[in-house]
Design a protein around this motif. Sequence first.
Motif, PDB file in Angstrom:
ATOM      1  N   GLY A 259      -5.056  -4.511 -20.925  1.00  0.00           N
ATOM      2  CA  GLY A 259      -3.919  -5.365 -21.236  1.00  0.00           C
ATOM      3  C   GLY A 259      -3.025  -6.519 -20.047  1.00  0.00           C
ATOM      4  O   GLY A 259      -1.945  -6.622 -19.147  1.00  0.00           O
ATOM      5  N   PHE A 260      -4.188  -6.566 -20.076  1.00  0.00           N
ATOM      6  CA  PHE A 260      -4.205  -8.012 -18.683  1.00  0.00           C
ATOM      7  C   PHE A 260      -4.230  -9.024 -19.371  1.00  0.00           C
ATOM      8  O   PHE A 260      -5.232  -9.446 -19.494  1.00  0.00           O
ATOM      9  N   PRO A 261      -3.833 -10.521 -19.135  1.00  0.00           N
ATOM     10  CA  PRO A 261      -2.556 -10.599 -18.115  1.00  0.00           C
ATOM     11  C   PRO A 261      -1.214 -10.381 -19.391  1.00  0.00           C
ATOM     12  O   PRO A 261      -0.659  -9.994 -17.810  1.00  0.00           O
ATOM     13  N   GLY A 262      -1.437  -9.628 -19.836  1.00  0.00           N
ATOM     14  CA  GLY A 262      -0.106  -8.553 -20.827  1.00  0.00           C
ATOM     15  C   GLY A 262      -0.996  -8.206 -21.831  1.00  0.00           C
ATOM     16  O   GLY A 262      -2.169  -8.642 -22.367  1.00  0.00           O
ATOM     17  N   PRO A 263      -0.294  -7.071 -22.611  1.00  0.00           N
ATOM     18  CA  PRO A 263      -0.698  -6.965 -23.922  1.00  0.00           C
ATOM     19  C   PRO A 263      -0.624  -7.803 -25.262  1.00  0.00           C
ATOM     20  O   PRO A 263       0.021  -9.050 -25.361  1.00  0.00           O
ATOM     21  N   GLN A 264      -1.874  -7.413 -26.018  1.00  0.00           N
ATOM     22  CA  GLN A 264      -2.728  -8.324 -26.973  1.00  0.00           C
ATOM     23  C   GLN A 264      -1.632  -7.681 -27.912  1.00  0.00           C
ATOM     24  O   GLN A 264      -1.863  -6.974 -28.861  1.00  0.00           O
ATOM     25  N   GLU A 265      -0.711  -8.892 -28.145  1.00  0.00           N
ATOM     26  CA  GLU A 265       0.111  -9.217 -29.065  1.00  0.00           C
ATOM     27  C   GLU A 265      -0.522  -8.717 -30.395  1.00  0.00           C
ATOM     28  O   GLU A 265      -1.093  -9.233 -30.776  1.00  0.00           O
TER      29      GLU A 265
END
Length: 131
Positions: free
Chosen positions: A33-39
């Motif tokens: 989930g880095f740098p954010g969750p996979q859309e």
Amino acid sequence: MPNLDVWAPRVLSLLRIIAALMFMQHGLMKVFGFPGPQEGAPDPLPLLLVVAAWLEIVGGGLVALGLFTRPVALVLSGQMAVAYFMAHAPASFFPALNHGEPAILYSFIFLYLAVAGGGIWSLDALVRKRP
């Protein structure tokens, strides 16, 4: 006009490093989930996406370092070709409509690296120089 040929091996190395670091993000997003969750990624990830994510993380890291560049890049090129035809092509024939441009570009960048190698700023080049 200046001779830009002297810059080609250096720019090849820059392309390799930047493309690999951007590619790694996709795996890091899926797994950590880095740098954010996979859309749009399902939770939990199916085995196929887990394998893809680890190829993106480990393979991307090796390509960024320029270590085993040719064989790893060939595997990653194939991975992106499979990803395109499995995930994007069924939605539409046109990459602009099926959101498959990144997969196509990564596939061909990695194919180029499989043929060209990692450039002069790579661990592969450093290893080759050793007696």
